[in-house]
Design an enzyme around this catalytic site. Structure first.
Site, PDB file in Angstrom:
ATOM      1  N   TYR A 297     -20.837 -51.304   4.616  1.00  0.00           N
ATOM      2  CA  TYR A 297     -19.765 -50.787   3.754  1.00  0.00           C
ATOM      3  C   TYR A 297     -20.377 -50.357   2.431  1.00  0.00           C
ATOM      4  CZ  TYR A 297     -14.928 -50.635   5.103  1.00  0.00           C
ATOM      5  OH  TYR A 297     -13.743 -50.229   5.625  1.00  0.00           O
TER       6      TYR A 297
ATOM      7  N   LYS B 267     -22.266 -27.206  12.626  1.00  0.00           N
ATOM      8  CA  LYS B 267     -22.149 -25.892  13.278  1.00  0.00           C
ATOM      9  C   LYS B 267     -23.513 -25.207  13.205  1.00  0.00           C
ATOM     10  CE  LYS B 267     -17.196 -25.884  12.603  1.00  0.00           C
ATOM     11  NZ  LYS B 267     -16.009 -25.275  11.966  1.00  0.00           N
TER      12      LYS B 267
ATOM     13  N   GLU C  30     -18.492 -48.327  -0.177  1.00  0.00           N
ATOM     14  CA  GLU C  30     -17.490 -47.584  -0.962  1.00  0.00           C
ATOM     15  C   GLU C  30     -18.039 -47.318  -2.354  1.00  0.00           C
ATOM     16  OE1 GLU C  30     -14.076 -50.132  -0.635  1.00  0.00           O
ATOM     17  OE2 GLU C  30     -13.195 -48.869   0.912  1.00  0.00           O
TER      18      GLU C  30
ATOM     19  N   ASP D  30     -15.635 -21.665   1.779  1.00  0.00           N
ATOM     20  CA  ASP D  30     -15.781 -22.591   2.911  1.00  0.00           C
ATOM     21  C   ASP D  30     -16.741 -21.925   3.907  1.00  0.00           C
ATOM     22  OD1 ASP D  30     -15.605 -24.002   5.250  1.00  0.00           O
ATOM     23  OD2 ASP D  30     -13.410 -24.012   5.343  1.00  0.00           O
TER      24      ASP D  30
ATOM     25  N   ARG E  17     -22.035 -34.366  13.113  1.00  0.00           N
ATOM     26  CA  ARG E  17     -20.670 -33.961  12.792  1.00  0.00           C
ATOM     27  C   ARG E  17     -20.293 -34.510  11.419  1.00  0.00           C
ATOM     28  NH1 ARG E  17     -17.111 -31.481  15.791  1.00  0.00           N
ATOM     29  NH2 ARG E  17     -18.773 -31.336  17.315  1.00  0.00           N
TER      30      ARG E  17
ATOM     31  N   THR F 115     -19.203 -27.664   6.976  1.00  0.00           N
ATOM     32  CA  THR F 115     -19.479 -28.662   8.007  1.00  0.00           C
ATOM     33  C   THR F 115     -20.994 -28.767   8.104  1.00  0.00           C
ATOM     34  OG1 THR F 115     -19.537 -26.949   9.685  1.00  0.00           O
ATOM     35  CG2 THR F 115     -17.446 -28.093   9.413  1.00  0.00           C
TER      36      THR F 115
HETATM   37  C1  LIG Z   1     -14.850 -25.794  11.579  1.00  0.00           C
HETATM   38  C2  LIG Z   1     -14.265 -25.415  10.286  1.00  0.00           C
HETATM   39  C3  LIG Z   1     -13.679 -26.369   9.442  1.00  0.00           C
HETATM   40  C4  LIG Z   1     -13.354 -27.782   9.865  1.00  0.00           C
HETATM   41  O1  LIG Z   1     -14.339 -28.565  10.314  1.00  0.00           O
HETATM   42  P1  LIG Z   1     -13.987 -29.905  11.143  1.00  0.00           P
HETATM   43  O2  LIG Z   1     -15.257 -30.654  11.068  1.00  0.00           O
HETATM   44  O3  LIG Z   1     -13.597 -29.455  12.505  1.00  0.00           O
HETATM   45  O4  LIG Z   1     -12.869 -30.598  10.435  1.00  0.00           O
HETATM   46  C5  LIG Z   1     -13.257 -25.957   8.186  1.00  0.00           C
HETATM   47  N1  LIG Z   1     -13.388 -24.690   7.789  1.00  0.00           N
HETATM   48  C6  LIG Z   1     -13.911 -23.740   8.591  1.00  0.00           C
HETATM   49  C7  LIG Z   1     -14.024 -22.349   8.075  1.00  0.00           C
HETATM   50  C8  LIG Z   1     -14.353 -24.062   9.865  1.00  0.00           C
HETATM   51  O5  LIG Z   1     -14.843 -23.106  10.654  1.00  0.00           O
END
Ligand SMILES: *Cc1c(COP(=O)(O)O)cnc(C)c1O
Length: 415
Positions: free
Chosen positions: A51, A225, A53, A196, A231, A222
């Site tokens: 933990y 990807k 936090e 994002d 993840r 993320t």
């Molecule tokens: C995949 C994605 C997310 C979210 O990611 P998760 O890990 O699935 O919550 C947010 N923004 C964009 C543009 C994405 O492609």
């Protein structure tokens, strides 16, 4: 025999099956990837027990001296990778990175302007089914029929909406973003520009896609990807005041204890992204996506915007007698996993769609290059040309299994 096999045969067997599925078939979902074995190892460690936090040196529990160092290393590497000043590496996922960005910087009922889900945006950019569309007033821009963002139109709309946050970034857009222009549009309206880069972060890190810095006030991504890590999510900024607000909004605002094993795995992934080889990978991802588009066009399939500058292509089936859903199902039966997607001018519902989103990152991680992608693209067209021919799909599935066996990425399912 592993502990897992001994203690829980049901889960063990399913993990083995999933490993075989990942090895035997062609994973072309643009948001997926195969992470590094070293990342897998970091995930399965004793760090999951801790933990922690709070933040390094400011924890609510004792015994954090080693996880503090782990998190600090992850932060330093993230900053170096994206060439920025502050990083929060605690968000559990991409969506969990986005909510604190909003909660840190705007109030309920404030206005966000993002790309529409059906035009390539993400749920967390204000969609009504997402909290972001329920807590805030959300407005959307989209792409033109040519598949591209029209920045003049976006500017006009932003001047009317006057958003508090302008969101840029996407899950299904195959072109570069003009971050400089987006910042000008945000500045005109005194809006925060939020980038994002969940989909293209791996390319950004390699210098193979425009860097949202210095234009965006705040950036999220993320890590699983194109970045090919575990993840998870991260939030980045160059602004000290924003960084302080973001840290509070992540913890205690949105989350409790951080996943220290995942943060260690993020650090391990970032180290891979910092190597010179990463640039080679990112270039190959783009080259492979390009080949897909070229073959599709040659075989009579339309590509939204006519090509790609990143890791994905959007095939438009508007002029075809079958839908994105039909294509998705047929490809699945031939051993190829992609996903249906809305395309500009789509008249079918989001559950059916007239498009297919196909990405190159995962198969590039398996070592496939232009030659292999050309072969795959032709197989995809063979399936679509004969969408009703179940025998042909089964035959191609067998061919793909043999072809795939030369590109195994993991020698085991459990690390
Ligand atoms: C995949 C994605 C997310 C979210 O990611 P998760 O890990 O699935 O919550 C947010 N923004 C964009 C543009 C994405 O492609």
């Amino acid at each position: 025999m592993s502990y897992l096999e001994k203690e829980d045969k049901a889960i063990f067997d399913l993990i083995q099956k999933e490993w075989e599925r990942q090895s035997d078939y062609l994973e072309m979902i643009a948001s997926e990837n195969f992470t590094f074995p070293a990342v897998m190892e970091a995930l399965g460690t004793v760090l999951t027990n801790k933990y922690a936090e709070g933040y390094p040196k400011k924890r609510y529990y004792g015994g954090c001296e080693f996880v503090d160092e782990v998190e600090q290393i992850a932060i330093e590497r993230a900053k170096k990778l994206f060439r920025c000043e502050f990083a929060n590496v605690q968000p559990h996922s991409g969506s969990q990175a986005n909510s604190p960005v909003y909660s840190a910087l705007i109030k309920p009922y404030d206005k966000i302007l993002g790309m529409h889900l059906n035009h390539g945006g993400h749920l967390t950019h204000g969609a009504k089914v997402s909290q972001t569309g329920q807590i805030y007033q959300s407005f959307f821009y989209g792409v033109e029929i040519d598949g591209r963002i029209n920045y003049d139109k976006l500017e006009e709309y932003a001047d009317v909406v006057k958003p508090n946050i302008l969101v840029c970034g996407f899950s299904a857009y195959s072109r570069e973003l003009d971050f400089k222009r987006l910042r000008e549009i945000a500045d005109k309206n005194k809006a925060i520009l939020f980038g994002d880069i969940a989909h293209v972060a791996g390319l950004v890190a390699a210098g193979e896609y425009p860097n949202p810095f210095p234009y965006c006030h705040v950036v999220s991504t993320t890590t699983h990807k194109t970045l090919r890590g575990p993840r998870g999510g991260i939030i980045l900024t160059n602004d000290e005041e924003i960084a302080a607000k973001i840290n509070k909004a992540v913890f205690p605002g949105a989350q409790g204890g951080p996943l220290m094993n995942v943060i260690a795995a993020k650090a391990v992934g970032f180290a891979e992204n910092l190597k010179p080889e990463w640039k080679t990978y990112a270039k190959q991802v783009k080259a492979n996506a390009k080949i897909l588009g070229q073959v599709f066009i040659k075989r009579g399939y339309d590509i939204v915007s006519g090509g790609t500058d990143n890791h994905l292509v959007l095939m438009s089936l508007i002029n075809k007698p079958f839908s994105g859903k039909d294509a998705d199902t047929a490809l699945e039966s031939a051993g190829i996993t992609a996903n249906k997607n809305m395309v500009p001018g789509d008249t079918r519902s989001p559950f059916v769609t007239s498009g297919l989103r196909i990405g190159s990152p995962a198969l590039t991680s398996r070592g496939m290059k232009e030659k292999e992608f050309e072969w795959i693209a032709n197989k995809i067209c063979d399936v679509l040309d004969n969408i009703e021919d179940k025998n042909l799909h089964a035959k191609i599935k067998q061919e793909i299994k043999e072809f795939s066996s030369n590109f195994r990425i993991y020698e085991k399912a459990i690390f």
